[in-house]
Design an enzyme around this catalytic site. Structure first.
Site, PDB file in Angstrom:
ATOM      1  N   ASP A   1       0.850  -1.176   0.000  1.00  0.00           N
ATOM      2  CA  ASP A   1       0.000   0.000   0.000  1.00  0.00           C
ATOM      3  C   ASP A   1       0.894   1.237   0.000  1.00  0.00           C
ATOM      4  OD1 ASP A   1      -2.829   1.100   0.685  1.00  0.00           O
ATOM      5  OD2 ASP A   1      -1.467   2.112   2.042  1.00  0.00           O
TER       6      ASP A   1
ATOM      7  N   THR B   1      -3.258   5.112  -3.778  1.00  0.00           N
ATOM      8  CA  THR B   1      -2.140   5.856  -3.196  1.00  0.00           C
ATOM      9  C   THR B   1      -0.859   5.664  -3.999  1.00  0.00           C
ATOM     10  OG1 THR B   1      -1.866   3.991  -1.710  1.00  0.00           O
ATOM     11  CG2 THR B   1      -2.956   5.907  -0.840  1.00  0.00           C
ATOM     12  N   THR B   2      -0.674   4.477  -4.561  1.00  0.00           N
ATOM     13  CA  THR B   2       0.537   4.255  -5.347  1.00  0.00           C
ATOM     14  C   THR B   2       0.465   5.031  -6.656  1.00  0.00           C
ATOM     15  OG1 THR B   2       0.486   2.031  -4.455  1.00  0.00           O
ATOM     16  CG2 THR B   2       2.089   2.468  -6.162  1.00  0.00           C
TER      17      THR B   2
ATOM     18  N   ASP C   1      -9.038  -0.981   2.163  1.00  0.00           N
ATOM     19  CA  ASP C   1      -9.084  -0.427   0.804  1.00  0.00           C
ATOM     20  C   ASP C   1     -10.333  -0.878   0.087  1.00  0.00           C
ATOM     21  OD1 ASP C   1      -6.748   0.848   1.170  1.00  0.00           O
ATOM     22  OD2 ASP C   1      -5.580  -0.265  -0.307  1.00  0.00           O
TER      23      ASP C   1
END
Lengths: 563, 551
Positions: A67, A100-101, A398
């Site tokens: 994550d 987020t990545t 998530d």
């Protein structure tokens, strides 16, 4: 440090000696480099072939995750620009819980694209204007052209979205289970009251990690799971349809807030004082018993004496709950939290619970308070080790957020780099109509977007150039029809993102039709990625001067300058 | 090391006198101005300041930059204070004021080197400043009493054009004007004032800056005390309290001594009852929204829940004061009455609002007070990628709000983009030639110093500043000498294209007061520094001993 001077005299020191100052082009390059470095750290965590990172904190604890936010949170960076980059992962996580990545990778690439223009001496404000224009266009296109509505009532379609979210995670191997957990959990806590659509994951969807068992044993419990045992072994461990009282006060004797002291003159006074303490507890217990509850929960303690009274009345009691747990229990049981036993009334008793049960799992006791109609939920996570469970928790978090995003904004966009490619193509087309220097940075955004499909191909070892050019060509051939073509992140091949056949259940469909991808992401997540990435790069590009070692805001050192 | 003007004092300090100190001061001022120079104008860039702990501030605001710099030189400090002063007085133009002051000093230093006495220069500067202000007021001000909304928005946009939010300036300018109008207060004499501080600016990261919003009402960064309380209350009656609703206890050190054990229990009960009675009184007065700066015991929450009231604990006192003003409530610090016999809560202490509602924004929950009765209120919720960005957005917005306020209050505008400075330069140049005294030189230098603004604007935009400024001056000369060309006085720089254009048409407007104050402050600061001809710097330790002996 600033120095000015005139010939033949000592330099004049204006700023404090320990201030370092860098300015101009160098700073811009440094910022870009910082952004690129951060992006490189997590580049390999993108897509279904993502690898986990193992991070060690100074205390020796380890974090095992892919994550983006969780990785960057653990990294200590010094460069101020890198710090802002890390912060955007957090923003993305808080706002949408996923992507987020991508946001970091994209922001890094957008910054990198700006470098060539800065080298050509194009003014940063021009680049920024172009980026902003591109952002506005992208949002419009993503909302209007490259997304489709999703039917929130259709489990298959929702499952698709959750699946896309989880495909990149460790839980991908337990897809069916994870999808079911996420959907069940969010459906349960989805309430509409006073015309306000509320999906409060933070408060009403809790993860309880119980070591032992395997990941497959994880499940959704409609109700509350507490890591607590009953206070007295004689109490009942299983009650069907219990009457529940929730308390926020102690069932033991506690002195008042004011400092009081008692002067005892006579012997009997001493025993009277003790008796009185006993009487207080007895009174409290009697008040509770009068309502004939089966279960009593309290946030504070229960003294031995009180336990005795309660056992005699056949009441099961649990003590020292967390405030948040108590709130959830209130929602499950329908009870009202009472803060004083004196004003307990019949309405305070909760009767909605179906079953109360204490189970021994592994070495510990867990209290399950469940009800079919409840709106609070607990996800019980099982797993072989703490680190794995932590990662599972993050994954489910998530997934749950992903479901929430779709329910609140029921539009989805094709994943697998298809949206990025479609936007890139549209930007490229539009750029031709833009006048002036801005055209180039505008076009650069299109190139930057391609980083997502490119990284997907790279991470699974595909032939980057061949597949990317093929994909670009596909989008160029027929932009209106081929906008769903993306990269299969597992094989690195070109593929079309298609709708699942609504008549079949998702799982059987996936098995029968392997040739098409079925990856749809929530629109809210992807748009937030674009917004955050562009806004951050805009901010970083505007900087032309870094002064470090400045004083804290409020501490004003006084000048020593006598007249 | 020791130059002519530098002698070692017996005290163990250092003394610098005469020309040497003047040059030093001028140098220091230039150094400070150079730091902020590149952030001037629509194509100016930002600075990133990192403090010793590693906290980052990204800003374009001159005052903020200088505040964060650790300036050691005394003359430099005067400049820092100057920018701060401009920030407090006007809120905008902090960068220009520092630049002009430094330029004035530099020019003055050269004059003094040519053996002109500093007092002559000072007189000349004063004179020039006065003349310049007069000229602005008479010739350059756009006295538009019927200021339409568009020109106010334009002024706000001009301020924001140099900031991070420049691309969204349309959006934010609307918001600023709207917010400022909402907080308009007309005092007894009929004069409208706009207390900018009453606009509550909250920051929440996430979404994009475009999704910032203006709330017609007051946003409180708190949540209700208990989940069981209603989320929304229409027709709210608000009680603002400045005390805790907790179990009352005696002050530290007071101990109650009892002899009868049963009294002990009575004390315990009474502690609770006192607070309960208080709450009852408040609720009886009709309050359904209770805001307090102190805590509320869980014990008491039930009372509120049962009454269907919304209670918020640990609100900030500033917030409550503003809410009290907006809703017409009185911030109550105790329930005691003047009679002293019993505690009372009068219904007249309550404020009213159309609706109080708790809403989720990003990851946070806010309590919004909508439609307060006594006065309109405004809150702005800023959204953005990260905290650093939000901080800078807040500063930019503050500047814009200040400008809007100034425009609304003074109702006078001037044209920006270097137009005023160029016009003043031409005018003062001509004016100087009419002076028969030595001040002529100082006035001429003053005129030249003003050109630093258009010059910096042009060079920040990577344009040929010499040529552009010459062109600009030519325009203004024409406007001042030929009657039929007087419209050329609105000519200013077009930095995007590197041209001269009519900036009045282009909508580059600034409040007049900002320009006037800027000139006045810069002149004053330059004069203050110019008057110095001796700097004695004592060593720190020595000074302490010296002090002890003296006192």
């Amino acid at each position: 440090m600033l120095r000015g001077g005139m010939p033949g005299s000592a330099p004049i020191i204006v700023l404090s000696q320990n201030t370092k100052r860098e300015s101009g082009h160098r700073v811009q390059l440094m910022n870009i480099n910082a952004a690129k470095t951060i992006a490189d750290v997590i580049r390999t965590s993108l897509g279904p072939r993502a690898m986990l990172k193992m991070l060690m904190d100074p205390m020796g604890g380890i974090v095992l995750t892919n994550d983006g936010n969780a990785i960057l949170r653990e990294i200590t960076v010094k460069h101020p620009a890198a710090k802002s980059m890390i912060e955007i992962a957090r923003t993305q996580d808080e706002e949408t819980g996923d992507g987020t990545t991508s946001v970091i990778v994209l922001a890094g690439e957008i910054m990198a694209e700006a470098e060539q223009f800065l080298d050509q001496n194009i003014h940063p404000t021009i680049i920024i204007q172009a980026y902003r224009m591109a952002l506005e266009d992208m949002i419009e296109w993503a909302e209007k052209k490259f997304s489709k509505p999703v039917d929130v009532k259709n489990e298959t379609q929702l499952a698709t979205v959750v699946k896309s979210c989880l495909a990149t995670k460790m839980l991908a191997n337990y897809m069916d289970l994870a999808v079911k957990i996420a959907l069940d959990a969010v459906r349960t806590i989805d309430v509409t009251k006073h015309g306000y659509h509320e999906i409060d994951i933070k408060r009403y969807c809790r993860m309880e990690k119980i070591p032992g068992g395997s990941i497959e044993d994880s499940s959704v419990v409609k109700g509350v799971v507490l890591n607590k045992d009953i206070v007295h072994p004689k109490m009942r461990r299983r009650i069907e349809k219990p009457r529940v009282i929730l308390l926020d006060c102690q069932l033991e004797y506690k002195k008042g807030e004011s400092q009081t002291s008692i002067e005892i003159m006579k012997e009997e006074d001493f025993s009277r004082a003790l008796e009185q303490e006993e009487a207080t507890i007895r009174k409290q217990c009697d008040e509770i018993i009068a309502l004939k509850p089966d279960l009593v929960f309290t946030e504070k303690g229960i003294s031995d004496l009180a336990q005795h009274f309660l056992v005699k009345a056949g009441i099961t009691a649990l003590r020292r709950l967390k405030k948040t747990d108590n709130n959830r229990l209130a929602r499950v049981t329908g009870a009202r939290i009472a803060h004083d036993t004196t004003d307990l009334t019949e309405e305070d008793v909760g009767t909605l619970t179906d079953l109360f049960e204490i189970k021994k799992i592994g070495d510990e006791y867990f209290a399950f308070v469940t009800s079919e109609k409840t709106t609070a939920v607990t996800v019980v996570i099982r797993g072989p080790s703490k680190d794995i469970m932590n990662e599972v928790e993050r994954n489910i978090q998530d997934a749950v957020n992903c479901v929430r995003n779709v329910l609140l904004n029921p539009r989805v966009v094709p994943g697998a780099g298809a949206l990025e490619m479609a936007l890139a193509h549209a930007l490229n087309e539009k750029s031709k109509s833009i006048e002036g220097v801005r055209q180039w940075p505008y076009k650069a955004v299109a190139r930057a977007l391609e980083v997502i499909p490119r990284t997907l191909i790279q991470n699974c070892g595909g032939s980057t150039i061949r597949q990317l050019t093929a994909l670009r060509a596909k989008h160029a051939q027929n932009a209106d029809k081929n906008w769903t073509w993306g990269i299969d992140g597992v094989t690195g091949e070109l593929n079309e993102v298609k709708d699942p056949d609504a008549s079949k259940s998702w799982f059987s469909w996936a098995k029968t039709d392997m040739n098409t991808l079925n990856i749809w992401d929530p629109l809210a997540v992807r748009i937030q990625v674009l917004k955050t990435a562009i806004e951050t790069s805009v901010m970083l590009l505007r900087i032309d001067d870094i002064v470090s070692g400045t004083k804290k805001k409020d501490a004003n050192s006084e000048a020593v300058m006598p007249e | 090391m020791a130059s002519a003007g530098e002698t070692l004092l017996a005290l163990g300090g250092k003394r610098t006198t005469g020309q040497s100190i003047r040059t030093q001061n001028a140098m220091a001022a230039m150094a400070i101005a150079n730091v902020v120079k590149s952030s001037l104008g629509p194509l100016g860039l930002d600075k990133m300041m990192v403090d010793d702990v590693g906290d980052v501030t990204v800003t374009n605001d001159g005052a903020t930059i200088l505040k964060l710099l650790e300036v050691e030189h005394p003359a430099g400090k005067v400049l820092v204070d100057l920018a701060q002063l401009q920030d407090e007085e006007v809120g905008d133009g902090t960068t220009s004021v520092a630049i002009i002051a430094a330029e004035l000093l530099k020019a003055a230093n050269e004059l003094v080197q040519q053996k002109l006495h500093p007092t002559t220069v000072i007189n000349g500067y004063r004179f020039a400043c006065k003349e310049a202000v007069r000229f602005i007021q008479e010739n350059l001000a756009l006295s538009t009493d019927d200021l339409d909304r568009t020109s106010i928005i334009k002024a706000a946009k001009t301020t924001m054009s140099s900031k991070l939010i420049s691309t969204d300036s349309d959006f934010f300018a609307e918001m600023c004007v709207e917010a400022t109008n909402l907080i308009k207060v007309t005092d007894a004499s009929g004069k409208a004032t706009f207390p900018i501080k009453a606009i509550n600016v909250l920051k929440a990261h996430g979404k994009s800056s475009r999704e910032s919003m203006l709330i017609r009402g007051y946003a409180l960064n708190c949540t209700r005390a208990s989940e069981a309380m209603p989320r929304k209350i229409a027709g709210a009656k608000i009680a603002c309290l400045d005390f805790s609703l907790q179990k009352s206890k005696m002050h530290l050190g007071i101990s109650v001594v009892v002899e009868d054990p049963s009294k002990l229990e009575a004390i315990r009960r009474e502690e609770m009852e006192i607070t309960k009675r208080r709450i009852e009184k408040i609720l009886k007065a009709g309050a359904n929204v209770i805001l307090t700066t102190g805590g509320i015991d869980d014990l008491c929450l039930k009372q509120f829940v049962e009454a269907g009231a919304l209670a918020v604990r640990r609100a900030k006192k500033v917030d409550l004061k503003r809410i009290a003003k907006a809703t017409g409530a009185t911030l109550t610090s105790s329930l005691a009455t003047l009679e002293g016999d019993d505690e009372q809560f009068d219904p007249s202490l309550l404020g009213q609002a159309d609706e109080v509602v708790q809403e989720r924004i990003s990851d946070e929950e806010l309590v919004l007070i909508k439609g307060p009765k006594a006065r309109t209120a405004a809150s702005i919720i800023l959204r953005g990628a990260n905290d650093v960005m939000l901080d800078e957005m807040e500063r930019s917005l503050h500047d814009a709000l200040c400008v809007v306020r100034r425009v609304l209050e003074s109702k006078k505008l001037v044209v920006g983009g270097g137009a005023v400075e160029a016009a003043l330069n031409v005018y003062l140049d001509n004016f100087a030639t009419t002076l028969p005294s030595r001040e002529q030189l100082a006035v001429a230098e003053f005129a030249n110093a003003l050109l630093v603004i258009p010059k910096t604007l042009a060079s920040n935009a990577a344009k040929d500043s010499t040529q552009l400024v010459a062109k600009l001056r030519a325009f203004h000369y024409k406007s001042q000498t030929e009657k039929e060309n007087s419209h050329l006085k609105w000519a200013g720089l077009d930095l995007e294209n590197g041209n001269i254009r009519d900036n009045k048409e282009a909508g580059i407007l600034e409040p007049m007061i900002s320009k006037v104050k800027c000139l006045k402050f810069a002149t004053e600061a330059a004069i203050t520094i110019l008057r110095i001809d001796d700097l004695i710097k004592l060593d720190k330790v020595e000074k302490q001993q010296h002090d002890d002996e003296c006192m």
